[in-house]
Design a protein around this motif. Structure first.
Motif, PDB file in Angstrom:
ATOM      1  N   ILE A  16     -59.951 114.110  31.290  1.00 52.33           N
ATOM      2  CA  ILE A  16     -60.072 113.436  32.593  1.00 52.33           C
ATOM      3  C   ILE A  16     -60.588 114.422  33.633  1.00 52.33           C
ATOM      4  O   ILE A  16     -61.487 114.119  34.431  1.00 52.33           O
ATOM      5  CB  ILE A  16     -58.719 112.837  33.021  1.00 52.33           C
ATOM      6  CG1 ILE A  16     -58.349 111.657  32.110  1.00 52.33           C
ATOM      7  CG2 ILE A  16     -58.760 112.381  34.484  1.00 52.33           C
ATOM      8  CD1 ILE A  16     -56.957 111.101  32.336  1.00 52.33           C
ATOM      9  N   SER A  17     -60.014 115.641  33.641  1.00 46.11           N
ATOM     10  CA  SER A  17     -60.421 116.640  34.638  1.00 46.11           C
ATOM     11  C   SER A  17     -61.869 117.069  34.453  1.00 46.11           C
ATOM     12  O   SER A  17     -62.553 117.428  35.403  1.00 46.11           O
ATOM     13  CB  SER A  17     -59.496 117.862  34.578  1.00 46.11           C
ATOM     14  OG  SER A  17     -59.718 118.611  33.398  1.00 46.11           O
ATOM     15  N   THR A  23     -63.167 108.596  36.685  1.00 42.27           N
ATOM     16  CA  THR A  23     -62.243 107.768  37.446  1.00 42.27           C
ATOM     17  C   THR A  23     -62.596 106.295  37.298  1.00 42.27           C
ATOM     18  O   THR A  23     -63.756 105.903  37.421  1.00 42.27           O
ATOM     19  CB  THR A  23     -62.304 108.152  38.943  1.00 42.27           C
ATOM     20  OG1 THR A  23     -61.897 109.510  39.073  1.00 42.27           O
ATOM     21  CG2 THR A  23     -61.397 107.257  39.770  1.00 42.27           C
ATOM     22  N   GLY A  24     -61.581 105.477  36.979  1.00 37.12           N
ATOM     23  CA  GLY A  24     -61.775 104.041  36.887  1.00 37.12           C
ATOM     24  C   GLY A  24     -62.199 103.543  35.519  1.00 37.12           C
ATOM     25  O   GLY A  24     -62.198 102.334  35.287  1.00 37.12           O
ATOM     26  N   VAL A  67     -58.312 105.310  33.853  1.00 34.48           N
ATOM     27  CA  VAL A  67     -58.128 106.534  34.629  1.00 34.48           C
ATOM     28  C   VAL A  67     -57.863 106.133  36.076  1.00 34.48           C
ATOM     29  O   VAL A  67     -58.567 105.294  36.640  1.00 34.48           O
ATOM     30  CB  VAL A  67     -59.371 107.434  34.544  1.00 34.48           C
ATOM     31  CG1 VAL A  67     -59.181 108.694  35.389  1.00 34.48           C
ATOM     32  CG2 VAL A  67     -59.657 107.810  33.099  1.00 34.48           C
ATOM     33  N   ARG A  69     -57.616 105.725  40.029  1.00 31.58           N
ATOM     34  CA  ARG A  69     -58.656 105.860  41.051  1.00 31.58           C
ATOM     35  C   ARG A  69     -58.467 107.117  41.885  1.00 31.58           C
ATOM     36  O   ARG A  69     -59.409 107.762  42.298  1.00 31.58           O
ATOM     37  CB  ARG A  69     -58.636 104.631  41.967  1.00 31.58           C
ATOM     38  CG  ARG A  69     -59.069 103.348  41.292  1.00 31.58           C
ATOM     39  CD  ARG A  69     -60.558 103.334  41.061  1.00 31.58           C
ATOM     40  NE  ARG A  69     -60.995 102.114  40.390  1.00 31.58           N
ATOM     41  CZ  ARG A  69     -62.244 101.905  40.006  1.00 31.58           C
ATOM     42  NH1 ARG A  69     -63.164 102.832  40.205  1.00 31.58           N
ATOM     43  NH2 ARG A  69     -62.574 100.788  39.389  1.00 31.58           N
ATOM     44  N   THR A  70     -57.208 107.466  42.146  1.00 35.68           N
ATOM     45  CA  THR A  70     -56.911 108.658  42.937  1.00 35.68           C
ATOM     46  C   THR A  70     -56.028 109.559  42.105  1.00 35.68           C
ATOM     47  O   THR A  70     -54.833 109.310  41.957  1.00 35.68           O
ATOM     48  CB  THR A  70     -56.198 108.306  44.256  1.00 35.68           C
ATOM     49  OG1 THR A  70     -56.998 107.366  44.969  1.00 35.68           O
ATOM     50  CG2 THR A  70     -55.995 109.555  45.112  1.00 35.68           C
ATOM     51  N   ALA A  71     -56.618 110.582  41.544  1.00 33.09           N
ATOM     52  CA  ALA A  71     -55.859 111.515  40.706  1.00 33.09           C
ATOM     53  C   ALA A  71     -55.339 112.664  41.536  1.00 33.09           C
ATOM     54  O   ALA A  71     -55.958 113.052  42.525  1.00 33.09           O
ATOM     55  CB  ALA A  71     -56.757 112.057  39.603  1.00 33.09           C
TER      56      ALA A  71
END
Length: 244
Positions: A16-17, A23-24, A67, A69-71
């Motif tokens: 993810i990073s 995202t999304g 994932v 939206r705001t990580a």
């Protein structure tokens, strides 16, 4: 939380990073994740629950897992003049191993990739707390750098990081921290009292240019004697980590 579930969660969080899962976007199905990581469905579900608690993913019933939206910000650290916070109690044990599925996933390599494993029993010079420290240096990392420090398995961690920084200028780390009951051997080596027999395990992936994974570290210490403090930033600025 099992070690395997925590490692799978760390591998997915790493992707993810890196933007592998933007995202999304929707994550692969449970069945696909089971096949990718060679894990059972309950283990995958446990890993996804951890990612939910970390606010990295969200789920929609009947639709799938996405994932967030705001990580939350990730932990970034840049190398500074290296200090050895620990000294060895015993000489390092050096072996040649092949990467297991989870280790390979964290390093973006194929399972079975050969690596040097350097294991040490160390003690913090200030607090006298013991820890089991293990570095996995994949052969591809050593072969890709013309540097004697990276081809000598007994090289200290500080020398390894200094060598990597020479080639990559800026290093970043992704860490996951888990806890579990200590094994009998760990309890003896770390001098853990019988009534407080838990260990804290820090798994750290070091990354270089273009976010390339370089090596993997595991540090195991008494959960009642260890304190890990971070300075968190939402931008790629300097942060420090100290383990006592």
């Amino acid at each position: 939380m099992t070690d395997r579930a925590a490692a799978i969660a760390a591998a997915i969080a790493d992707q993810i990073s890196q933007g592998t899962y933007p995202t999304g976007t929707q994550l692969p199905s449970h069945a696909a994740l089971c096949e990718t990581y060679g894990a059972t469905r309950p283990t995958i579900q446990e890993a996804l629950r951890l990612l939910h608690h970390q606010h990295l993913i969200t789920s929609s019933q009947g639709i799938g897992t996405f994932v967030a939206r705001t990580a939350p910000p990730t932990i970034n650290r840049t190398p500074s003049p290296h200090r050895e916070p620990t000294h060895p109690i015993e000489p390092p044990v050096i072996t040649r191993v092949t990467l297991a599925d989870i280790e390979a996933a964290l390093l973006d390599l194929d399972p079975g990739t050969p690596a040097f494993a350097v294991s040490r029993l160390v003690m913090d010079v200030e607090t006298r707390v013991r820890a089991l420290h293990r570095i996995l240096l994949p052969y591809p990392t050593a072969a890709a750098h013309d540097d004697a420090a990276l081809t000598t398995p007994s090289t200290s961690p500080a020398e390894l990081y200094t060598a990597l920084a020479r080639h990559h200028r800026r290093l970043t780390w992704w860490e996951t921290i888990t806890t579990r009951t200590a094994t009998p051997d760990e309890a003896i080596a770390l001098q853990i009292p019988r009534r407080s027999g838990h260990v804290l395990i820090t798994t750290r992936t070091t990354r270089g240019r273009r976010d390339t994974p370089l090596l993997l570290e595991h540090t195991t210490s008494s959960a009642t004697a260890a304190t890990i403090a971070y300075r968190l930033t939402s931008a790629p600025t300097t942060a420090r980590t100290k383990t006592t």
